[in-house]
Design a protein around this motif. Structure first.
Motif, PDB file in Angstrom:
ATOM      1  N   GLU A 173      74.627  22.342  50.636  1.00  0.00           N
ATOM      2  CA  GLU A 173      75.307  23.043  50.983  1.00  0.00           C
ATOM      3  C   GLU A 173      74.647  24.831  51.159  1.00  0.00           C
ATOM      4  OE1 GLU A 173      78.456  22.559  50.121  1.00  0.00           O
ATOM      5  OE2 GLU A 173      77.878  20.600  48.648  1.00  0.00           O
ATOM      6  N   ASN A 244      81.082  20.029  49.596  1.00  0.00           N
ATOM      7  CA  ASN A 244      81.512  21.244  49.018  1.00  0.00           C
ATOM      8  C   ASN A 244      81.832  22.484  50.115  1.00  0.00           C
ATOM      9  OD1 ASN A 244      82.781  22.172  47.281  1.00  0.00           O
ATOM     10  ND2 ASN A 244      81.060  23.322  46.228  1.00  0.00           N
ATOM     11  N   ARG A 358      81.185  33.299  41.978  1.00  0.00           N
ATOM     12  CA  ARG A 358      80.332  33.464  40.778  1.00  0.00           C
ATOM     13  C   ARG A 358      81.558  32.744  39.573  1.00  0.00           C
ATOM     14  NH1 ARG A 358      77.408  36.247  43.983  1.00  0.00           N
ATOM     15  NH2 ARG A 358      75.150  35.979  43.762  1.00  0.00           N
ATOM     16  N   THR A 484      78.299  31.625  35.970  1.00  0.00           N
ATOM     17  CA  THR A 484      78.152  29.976  36.648  1.00  0.00           C
ATOM     18  C   THR A 484      77.784  30.443  38.385  1.00  0.00           C
ATOM     19  OG1 THR A 484      78.166  28.379  34.726  1.00  0.00           O
ATOM     20  CG2 THR A 484      78.230  27.269  36.936  1.00  0.00           C
ATOM     21  N   GLU A 486      78.358  28.890  41.966  1.00  0.00           N
ATOM     22  CA  GLU A 486      78.658  28.010  42.231  1.00  0.00           C
ATOM     23  C   GLU A 486      78.518  28.292  43.976  1.00  0.00           C
ATOM     24  OE1 GLU A 486      81.582  24.282  43.314  1.00  0.00           O
ATOM     25  OE2 GLU A 486      82.555  26.217  42.420  1.00  0.00           O
ATOM     26  N   LYS A 487      77.450  27.738  45.128  1.00  0.00           N
ATOM     27  CA  LYS A 487      77.146  27.724  46.839  1.00  0.00           C
ATOM     28  C   LYS A 487      78.477  26.677  46.877  1.00  0.00           C
ATOM     29  CE  LYS A 487      72.747  29.049  48.431  1.00  0.00           C
ATOM     30  NZ  LYS A 487      72.221  29.191  48.829  1.00  0.00           N
ATOM     31  N   LYS A 488      78.781  28.162  48.479  1.00  0.00           N
ATOM     32  CA  LYS A 488      80.185  26.808  49.184  1.00  0.00           C
ATOM     33  C   LYS A 488      79.274  27.085  50.622  1.00  0.00           C
ATOM     34  CE  LYS A 488      83.794  27.122  45.741  1.00  0.00           C
ATOM     35  NZ  LYS A 488      84.427  25.894  45.597  1.00  0.00           N
TER      36      LYS A 488
END
Length: 526
Positions: A173, A244, A358, A484, A486-488
């Motif tokens: 990702e 993703n 984030r 948390t 999350e890498k897109k």
């Protein structure tokens, strides 16, 4: 798109390497002097013509069968259709796919100035599509290895994305960037597909812009052809992108009008032949393709920017073509008055793209305040300021009123925010631990623990019969913040004008703006 024109020929295919199902086994085959099906055109000038025929029912469905040559989508064939493309002499790879997903074995062939014919068959019920030579010469097995010779070397399976471009990515990702430079032709200076933007990819992209993006001496601007090539390269690389996927984007820049995309000298892309036709036919095709195509289920978002060159007399046509290339003409089309504005506009577009999300959850821990007490958390009042006026003047706070539920649980109601927001809505129920109550604010927006230090966060209370905010001097942030990350995945192809009408300073401005665009996205991934 364009075919290179020539005369009919015969197959002269040597050293045919078939990489078998799953690219595990390898069978060396040799075809020589085999006749083609029907007549055709030779490539001429060091090129060959590849003819691909899709048998009725090949692939087992009504979807178009895509033919990739050297990792680039070159043909899109319906049942029973035939397509032709020109390729330079030398070794090439070929495979068939549906919606970017490989459905056949991978084939390696050598082009030698004549015509090569391949037939796609089989593949019903989700099975593998077979690729066969259109010639009638028998296939020969390569000589077996002798003990003295050892085992013949095994060729590596071709990377259906772009080879080295995916070496550090390979499904990770993150951000992937490709760059096309265009003048009378279009050159992918990143090797045919986007580069994964890690440290090595960042250096590779900066180097490509420094060394390979330059003004072309020959005349002509093939804007639509370049955009089509960007679409084809995105489509051809689709199977390699991670799951993703947040967005797929084109960023287009030019200073002039297209006057060369229908040149007979240009090779076809995806079997579309616009040779000799009006350039507006090509524009009409591109404007239909941009919204039609989906990469990983995502529509392509295209941004178009331009500075009208001094040689452009038809200002209306310039604006109309750029506007047509933007997927959202109201918000994604930018006509700039000079090149000094380009860097800021590219940065603005880069900042629109989401590469990391984030999720901030913030726990508000309080004493067991009496019912009716208002509680305010401020995020902009520094430690040391404890007066009521400072709490009242806060511009970044969340606030609620303590109530009791029917099952005697503490609840903050009438939640309000300034400069912040949360996913919890208008109420949040507390969790008791001894005499302390914790209210969990999930998805808190407007607060970043990296930029708001803990000593800027304070808690205040106001009794039901008071109008004065009282500082809770015992409050500590502690473990209240849970972040948390999350890498897109964001995919971008830049399509940049490098035509001879640009001045040297214009080229520098475009290069620097493109490098700044890459850096902005690189910084966002850190």
């Amino acid at each position: 798109m364009k075919h290179t024109r020539g005369a009919a020929g015969i197959i002269a295919l040597a050293g045919l390497l078939l990489i078998c199902g799953g690219c595990q086994g390898i069978l060396e085959q040799v075809l020589a002097n085999a006749p083609t099906h029907g007549t055709g055109r030779t490539g001429g000038g060091g090129q060959a013509v590849v003819v691909v025929q899709r048998a009725d029912g090949a692939g087992g469905g009504s979807d178009k069968m895509e033919v990739f040559i050297d990792g680039e989508l070159r043909l899109s064939l319906g049942n029973g259709e035939e397509g032709r493309v020109s390729v330079p002499n030398g070794k090439h790879t070929l495979y068939a796919a549906v919606n970017g997903e490989p459905k056949s074995q991978h084939l390696s062939f050598t082009a030698k100035s004549d015509q090569l014919t391949f037939i796609l068959s089989g593949g019903g019920g989700g099975g593998e599509v077979a690729i066969e030579s259109g010639g009638s010469a028998p296939l020969e097995q390569p000589p077996a290895a002798t003990p003295e010779q050892g085992t013949p070397p095994v060729a590596a399976a071709p990377d259906t994305g772009s080879g080295t471009n995916y070496a550090t990515g390979s499904g990770k990702e993150g951000v992937y960037i490709g760059i096309l430079s265009f003048a009378p032709n279009a050159e992918d200076i990143t090797g045919g597909s986007p580069v994964y933007l890690d440290d090595a990819g960042y250096a590779q992209l900066q180097s490509a812009l420094d060394t390979r993006y330059k003004k072309v001496g020959a005349q002509g601007t093939s804007l639509y052809y370049a955009v089509h090539k960007g679409l084809a390269n995105l489509t051809g690389s689709a199977s390699k992108f991670p799951s993703n996927l947040e967005s797929v984007n084109l960023l287009i820049f030019t200073d002039g009008l297209d006057n060369n995309s229908t040149s007979l000298a240009l090779q076809t892309i995806e079997g579309q032949d616009f040779g000799g036709r009006p350039v507006n036919d090509y524009l009409a095709y591109i404007t239909k393709e941009i919204p039609r195509r989906k990469i990983g289920g995502k529509s392509i978002v295209s941004y178009s920017a331009g500075v009208k060159g001094n040689d452009v007399n038809d200002a209306e046509a310039f604006t109309r073509s750029l506007r047509a290339l933007a997927s959202d003409p109201q918000n994604n089309f930018f006509e700039l008055s000079n090149f000094s504005q380009l860097n800021a506009k590219f940065a603005e577009i880069a900042n629109r793209l989401t590469v990391i999300t984030r999720d901030i959850n913030f726990d508000v821990m309080t004493p067991s305040y009496p019912v009716g007490t208002r509680v305010r958390m401020t995020f902009d009042v520094p430690k040391g300021k404890s007066d009521s006026a400072s709490a009242a003047a806060s511009k970044r706070y969340l606030q609620g009123e303590v109530t009791l539920s029917s099952n005697r649980r503490y609840v903050l109601t009438n939640l309000s925010y300034s400069g912040l927001s949360s996913a919890v809505g208008g109420t949040v129920t507390g969790v008791m631990d001894g005499t302390e109550v914790t209210y969990k604010f999930e998805g808190l927006q407007g607060y970043d623990p990296k930029t708001t230090p803990n000593d800027m966060i304070q808690q205040w209370s106001m009794a039901s019969d008071s109008k004065i905010w009282q500082i809770n001097s015992e409050y500590r942030v502690g473990n209240a913040v849970k972040e948390t990350v999350e890498k897109k995945s964001t995919i971008i192809y830049m399509v940049l004008d490098s035509s001879n009408s640009l001045s040297d300073s214009d080229v520098i401005a475009i290069r620097d703006s493109a490098k700044g665009f890459v850096k902005t996205l690189y910084d966002k991934t850190r």
